[in-house]
Design an enzyme around this catalytic site. Structure first.
Site, short mmCIF file in Angstrom:
data_model
loop_
_atom_site.label_atom_id
_atom_site.label_comp_id
_atom_site.label_asym_id
_atom_site.label_seq_id
_atom_site.Cartn_x
_atom_site.Cartn_y
_atom_site.Cartn_z
N CYS A 159 0.86 -1.18 0.00
CA CYS A 159 0.00 0.00 0.00
C CYS A 159 0.90 1.23 0.00
O CYS A 159 1.58 1.50 1.00
CB CYS A 159 -0.93 0.02 1.21
N MET A 191 -4.52 5.11 -5.35
CA MET A 191 -3.63 4.31 -4.54
C MET A 191 -2.18 4.78 -4.77
O MET A 191 -1.81 5.13 -5.90
CB MET A 191 -3.74 2.83 -4.89
#
Length: 400
Positions: free
Chosen positions: A105, A318
């Site tokens: 992430c 993201m």
């Protein structure tokens, strides 16, 4: 008579990193059986987040019932020379009993450095009274290095500041991130372009063919043109997430891309690899209004980009997909570079549903193959809560 059944108290920190938030743990604070990969660890993190939840609300857990808020991070002592900490990331499914460990992430990467400093992983003499502390992070999911430049004031992490990040309500201190050699080597042969091509024609069962750029920088990502899938690139979440047929189309593209990239061997394996690859669509610049009501002008951006995460359009972008965008934009012949005007560039500014983001990548050709040396972006991070999470003690008994 009801038997008293206690809960475990596990030290944890709830943090925002970039446009995501998640529950952070020190490895040594987890129950012994959860300090190693396996069903006990997965069951623990699922219970912490509140999954699987057939109601899709995460009322009985720390999750926020979106891909951006159903996340857990485990930080441990560095196992690689020249690094300060190991960083392991788990994307927790909302409606199924599954934790995806297949990728990183990028947003939560910005919170790892501050967490490492605050929790004693960095030697005191390394931390300036005022200035910047550099933290070298080993991203265990994909085996890559991230360098975080964390602002320090009075010997502590500086969280307050005037850096504004679209998709985050309040300004904070800027954290600069460098993703070194960010090609995810989990695909076919570890190449940046697993097929060897900057653009391929992808057969998508039930939807025909579509041109796609499939790249593994940052996170494996399948890019398509917005126009080729009947979109403009200016869409906000409702335009995708409230249309089952569009979600089905993007999932079919994702599965077809995963097969061509060598990430899965059969379509049914995609259900157990929800985090990767991502699927995104791009378009040339255009005016639109972001989800906050802020107008975004075509003159302010180089291209439009939208990406789906865990089967839904992301509310912003993201971090790892931003690395993929920066890298693909720098390489002639990709659909991302085409959308950005088809010119060579080391930085790119793109419009996403929440606003605008600027990212950069340094690429070069080696032996006829494209290589990305470094991707750069700025994020911010903040501790939201520090204390303990609680889970039923019976959870570990059931897994033993």
């Amino acid at each position: 008579m009801t038997t008293f059944r206690p809960q475990l108290r596990i030290p944890a920190t709830y943090m925002r990193g970039g446009t995501s938030k998640g529950v952070f743990f020190r490895l040594q604070d987890l129950p012994a059986a959860a300090q190693m990969p396996g069903p006990v660890r997965d069951a623990l993190l699922l219970r912490v987040i509140g999954s699987p939840d057939p109601y899709g609300k995460h009322i009985d857990g720390m999750g926020g019932a979106t891909s951006s808020t159903s996340k857990c991070v485990i930080i441990g002592p560095a196992t690689q020379p020249g690094h300060d900490v190991d960083y392991l990331y788990g994307q927790v499914s909302i409606d199924s009993a599954f934790v995806d460990w297949s990728g990183n992430c990028g947003n939560l990467s910005s919170a790892v450095g501050p967490f490492a400093i605050a929790k004693g992983f960095i030697a005191a003499e390394r931390i300036p009274h005022d200035g910047v502390c550099t933290v070298r992070i080993w991203q265990k999911n994909i085996g890559k290095t991230i360098v975080a430049h964390v602002p320090i004031a009075n010997g502590e992490v500086q969280e307050d500041g005037d850096f504004e990040l679209d998709g985050v309500t309040f300004p904070s201190a800027e954290i600069a991130l460098e993703f070194l050699d960010p090609v995810d080597e989990g695909g076919d042969g570890g190449a940046m372009f697993p097929t060897g091509n900057p653009v391929d024609t992808l057969e998508v069962p039930g939807f025909g063919t579509v041109q796609a750029t499939m790249i593994t920088a940052g996170i494996p990502t399948v890019f398509v043109r917005a126009a080729d899938v009947g979109l403009t690139g200016t869409e906000l979440q409702p335009a995708i997430n409230e249309h089952r047929e569009r979600l089905a189309m993007f999932e079919a593209i994702r599965v077809a891309g995963a097969l061509r990239m060598g990430l899965i061997a059969a379509p049914e394996e995609a259900a157990k690899r929800q985090h990767t690859p991502k699927v995104a669509y791009v378009a040339p610049p255009a005016d639109y209004v972001a989800s906050s009501g802020k107008p975004v002008k075509a003159a302010e951006i180089d291209l439009l980009a939208r990406a789906l995460s865990m089967g839904r359009l992301h509310h912003a972008m993201m971090g790892t997909a931003s690395v993929a965008i920066a890298t693909a934009a720098a390489i002639p012949g990709t659909l991302v570079n085409e959308a950005a005007g088809g010119v060579a560039r080391e930085t790119v500014t793109f419009g996403h549903p929440s606003g605008v983001l600027r990212v950069g990548a340094t690429v070069e050709q080696v032996g006829g193959q494209w290589v990305v040396r470094k991707a750069r972006m700025s994020r911010s991070a903040r501790v939201l809560m520090d204390g303990h999470v609680r889970v039923p003690a019976s959870l570990l008994e059931e897994q033993s």
